[in-house]
Motif scaffolding. Sequence first.
Motif, PDB file in Angstrom:
ATOM      1  N   GLY A  85       7.158  -6.640   4.650  1.00  0.00           N
ATOM      2  CA  GLY A  85       8.357  -7.002   5.397  1.00  0.00           C
ATOM      3  C   GLY A  85       9.399  -5.910   5.439  1.00  0.00           C
ATOM      4  N   PHE A  86       9.502  -5.110   4.379  1.00  0.00           N
ATOM      5  CA  PHE A  86      10.517  -4.065   4.338  1.00  0.00           C
ATOM      6  C   PHE A  86       9.941  -2.685   4.697  1.00  0.00           C
ATOM      7  CE2 PHE A  86       8.567  -4.537   0.249  1.00  0.00           C
ATOM      8  CZ  PHE A  86       8.403  -3.265  -0.251  1.00  0.00           C
ATOM      9  N   VAL A  87       8.759  -2.654   5.280  1.00  0.00           N
ATOM     10  CA  VAL A  87       8.094  -1.435   5.733  1.00  0.00           C
ATOM     11  C   VAL A  87       8.072  -0.354   4.650  1.00  0.00           C
ATOM     12  CG1 VAL A  87       7.855   0.213   7.624  1.00  0.00           C
ATOM     13  CG2 VAL A  87       8.992  -1.963   8.028  1.00  0.00           C
ATOM     14  N   PRO A  88       7.277  -0.561   3.624  1.00  0.00           N
ATOM     15  CA  PRO A  88       7.172   0.443   2.564  1.00  0.00           C
ATOM     16  C   PRO A  88       6.304   1.618   3.005  1.00  0.00           C
ATOM     17  CG  PRO A  88       5.635  -1.323   2.159  1.00  0.00           C
ATOM     18  CD  PRO A  88       6.397  -1.701   3.406  1.00  0.00           C
ATOM     19  N   ILE A  89       6.227   2.627   2.158  1.00  0.00           N
ATOM     20  CA  ILE A  89       5.321   3.757   2.356  1.00  0.00           C
ATOM     21  C   ILE A  89       4.240   3.666   1.289  1.00  0.00           C
ATOM     22  CG2 ILE A  89       5.084   6.268   2.413  1.00  0.00           C
ATOM     23  CD1 ILE A  89       8.006   6.449   3.169  1.00  0.00           C
ATOM     24  N   TYR A  90       3.001   3.830   1.707  1.00  0.00           N
ATOM     25  CA  TYR A  90       1.888   3.755   0.772  1.00  0.00           C
ATOM     26  C   TYR A  90       1.232   5.131   0.638  1.00  0.00           C
ATOM     27  CZ  TYR A  90       2.380  -1.271   1.422  1.00  0.00           C
ATOM     28  OH  TYR A  90       2.878  -2.538   1.468  1.00  0.00           O
ATOM     29  N   ILE A  91       0.593   5.346  -0.494  1.00  0.00           N
ATOM     30  CA  ILE A  91      -0.134   6.587  -0.753  1.00  0.00           C
ATOM     31  C   ILE A  91      -1.622   6.262  -0.824  1.00  0.00           C
ATOM     32  CG2 ILE A  91      -0.555   8.438  -2.409  1.00  0.00           C
ATOM     33  CD1 ILE A  91       2.352   8.179  -3.294  1.00  0.00           C
ATOM     34  N   LEU A  92      -2.402   6.910   0.033  1.00  0.00           N
ATOM     35  CA  LEU A  92      -3.850   6.749   0.035  1.00  0.00           C
ATOM     36  C   LEU A  92      -4.456   8.003  -0.592  1.00  0.00           C
ATOM     37  CD1 LEU A  92      -6.297   5.028   0.950  1.00  0.00           C
ATOM     38  CD2 LEU A  92      -6.262   6.309   3.105  1.00  0.00           C
TER      39      LEU A  92
END
Length: 339
Positions: A210-217
């Motif tokens: 909902g808060f548009v996080p950033i993910y690390i792949l």
Amino acid sequence: MNQNFVEYVKSHIKEYLPMEYQNAVVSINEVTKSNDRLLTGLTILSPGERSAPTIYLEALAEQVEQGLPLDAAMKQIAQIQVENHNRVPLDISVLENYEAIRPMLAVQMCDPETNQEYLKGKPYTSCGDLAAYYRIQVAADEEGTASVAVTESMMQMWGITKEQLHKDAMQAAHARSPVCLYDMEEVMAESIFSVKPENLFNREEPLDIGFVPIYILTNQDKLNGASVSAQEGVLEKVAELLGTNYYVLPSSIHELLILPDNGSMQLSELEAMVREVNATQVAPEDRLSDKVQYYDRETKLLQRGQEKSVLGRLSDKKAQIQQADHTAPKQPHRSEVSL
């Protein structure tokens, strides 16, 4: 590169090495590395050896120019040679046996546009606008890894196809270091609170974005982790977890940043940010690309640009119509006419 430094190293390095190196052949070669960087490589080949580690001189030459005593630089080169000679297997005959090296295969990502020279003679697989190429990891410890690039001539010697090489390399890499998807905030908090972030890739239920996080792949070792994007089903699984399309930012060869598409991001702004970070914060050998890619979960395609495919737009429109039909007040029945 200071040629006087190079010539001095070539002429005097044996003076800093143990006696068993006194009959070694010292050579200087220009080597094309990733991102088409031309580096000056020093090799010290003892009698009877078929291969030796390559020591790149640029960093030490720069340190000498900045004031490091030449004697100290020579001692460092000698130490690097001895340590790497002991930790890296130098009998390359094992590389002729594909079954022996299959578990040692590794995958790295690069931008084919900035690696045209480097990729010559090497098999690679296109992954969107990037490319996966292959290496043989001959040593790995707390000091780092040592590897050999897979060439087309090796592949011919082994009698395998590029498709088999890709499949086997991805399986070997995954077995050593599985896929990981982390919330960036948790990764940043790890250094402060020493709490290991959760590997979200193992989840079955969708994530709350909902808060548009950033993910690390990346992978478990966080080493050449951008290559997990070339593994079958990985990008699709990420889309299932996010429940939406997403941008793929090339943070480095070791990781990718995943940004769910909330409809307000501009590709030009994202690419400008990536270019700035690459130019100021990423080491040249770790730089992956300036290209931001977009994963469309409807078509399961990874490509440059943010425009949705026709199928993606139609799917979204259909969902909007269904939602509107579900929530709108019921109207009196009207007859339908087909034209």
